[in-house]
Design an enzyme around this catalytic site. Sequence first.
Site, PDB file in Angstrom:
ATOM      1  N   SER A   1     -30.361  45.363 -53.551  1.00 60.30           N
ATOM      2  CA  SER A   1     -30.278  44.646 -54.821  1.00 60.30           C
ATOM      3  C   SER A   1     -28.936  43.921 -54.935  1.00 60.30           C
ATOM      4  CB  SER A   1     -30.525  45.622 -55.975  1.00 60.30           C
ATOM      5  OG  SER A   1     -30.762  44.945 -57.178  1.00 60.30           O
TER       6      SER A   1
ATOM      7  N   ASP B   1     -41.621  42.956 -57.537  1.00 62.11           N
ATOM      8  CA  ASP B   1     -40.180  42.804 -57.775  1.00 62.11           C
ATOM      9  C   ASP B   1     -39.890  41.374 -58.207  1.00 62.11           C
ATOM     10  OD1 ASP B   1     -37.412  42.903 -57.769  1.00 62.11           O
ATOM     11  OD2 ASP B   1     -37.218  43.313 -55.623  1.00 62.11           O
TER      12      ASP B   1
ATOM     13  N   HIS C   1     -39.175  46.955 -57.186  1.00 56.04           N
ATOM     14  CA  HIS C   1     -37.729  46.956 -57.028  1.00 56.04           C
ATOM     15  C   HIS C   1     -37.214  48.389 -57.186  1.00 56.04           C
ATOM     16  CE1 HIS C   1     -33.806  44.937 -57.118  1.00 56.04           C
ATOM     17  NE2 HIS C   1     -33.447  45.905 -57.943  1.00 56.04           N
TER      18      HIS C   1
END
Length: 363
Positions: free
Chosen positions: A205, A297, A327
């Site tokens: 991320s 995501d 995610h």
Amino acid sequence: MPESPPEPTTTDRVRGAAARALGRLPAPLQDALADALPGGPAPAVDGQRLDPAVRLLLALNPDGAGNASHVRADPVGARARLRREVLGLAGRPTAVGRVQNLVVGGAAGPLDARLYRPAHAERPPLVVYFHGGGYTQGDLDTHDEPCRLLCRQAGHAVLSVDYRLAPEARFPAAVEDAEAAFRWARDHAERLGADPGRVAVGGDSAGGALAAVTAQAVRGRGGPVAQLLIYPSADHPTPRPSRTLFDGYILPDALRRAYFDVYTRGTGVDDDDPRLSPISGRLDGLAPAFVVTAGFDVLRDEGEAYARALDSAGGAVALYRQAALPHGFVNLTGVSPAARRATVAVARRWRRFLAEHAAGGAA
């Protein structure tokens, strides 16, 4: 003396135990339970079907990774809440050869870090790892299990770095810490028991973005031999379809924007600055990149666009989508068997990727 980091409450631990138990139920029963709950996420989107264990978890906890208004109003409190929730969901830690807490050099002073070493490995490759959390959240403990799995399943040493977070340290503090920590690890790899000729960079991320930006800043001789980019934040300003399709699957788009606002508030940085959006940077001559995306995501499309851009620039790239997962799946391995299998698969494929592309012999 700094305050001790918040630990899960009894409620957090009970919820975590319940989530782990539900994750062991047969998939049809998980789907049926999710169907019975109001407001749960759609099970299928864009030709993909969501892992039933994750679907049930989201139906029970629709707030996902957090609330955007809470992050804007009280980012430190939101950080503490996420830590408690992640640690509450964690199961038994994966065993590795050795875990050592240490201090590494950051841009403005020492940074806490944690070194994971595989068992029975002499001078393994080293991955300098930056955790996710929107530049405002996450720490060595929230990402302890992902680093353990990466170390054990890839057979690599992993150095997890606790870079500075916003709002206490806004942009570009995290970027500067990431670059400084990588340089420190490269220069001290021998002392860490790793192969100094095979030092890679990775993250998930926001940490994936930091890894990508570090690879751009420290390219060529002395740079990383490869990049592991797990659902990276790669292109902040461009509104690709996944931002709408998967809004609310762990990471709502409003929360994504809130993280960036807290990180950059008052700095005057442009959204397309390469240090925020690595897809805007110079992409030629970069280390080989193993890019992992999650199907459900908001960052899926920009991560895959970044992989294509690297390929167009002549780089060695492998793209690996985990279509059934959201995610943050590397933090869901305690409650979703599919997330655990996926994280193990990522680590094993990364091992093969590094062995194929890194100089200095087989990984």
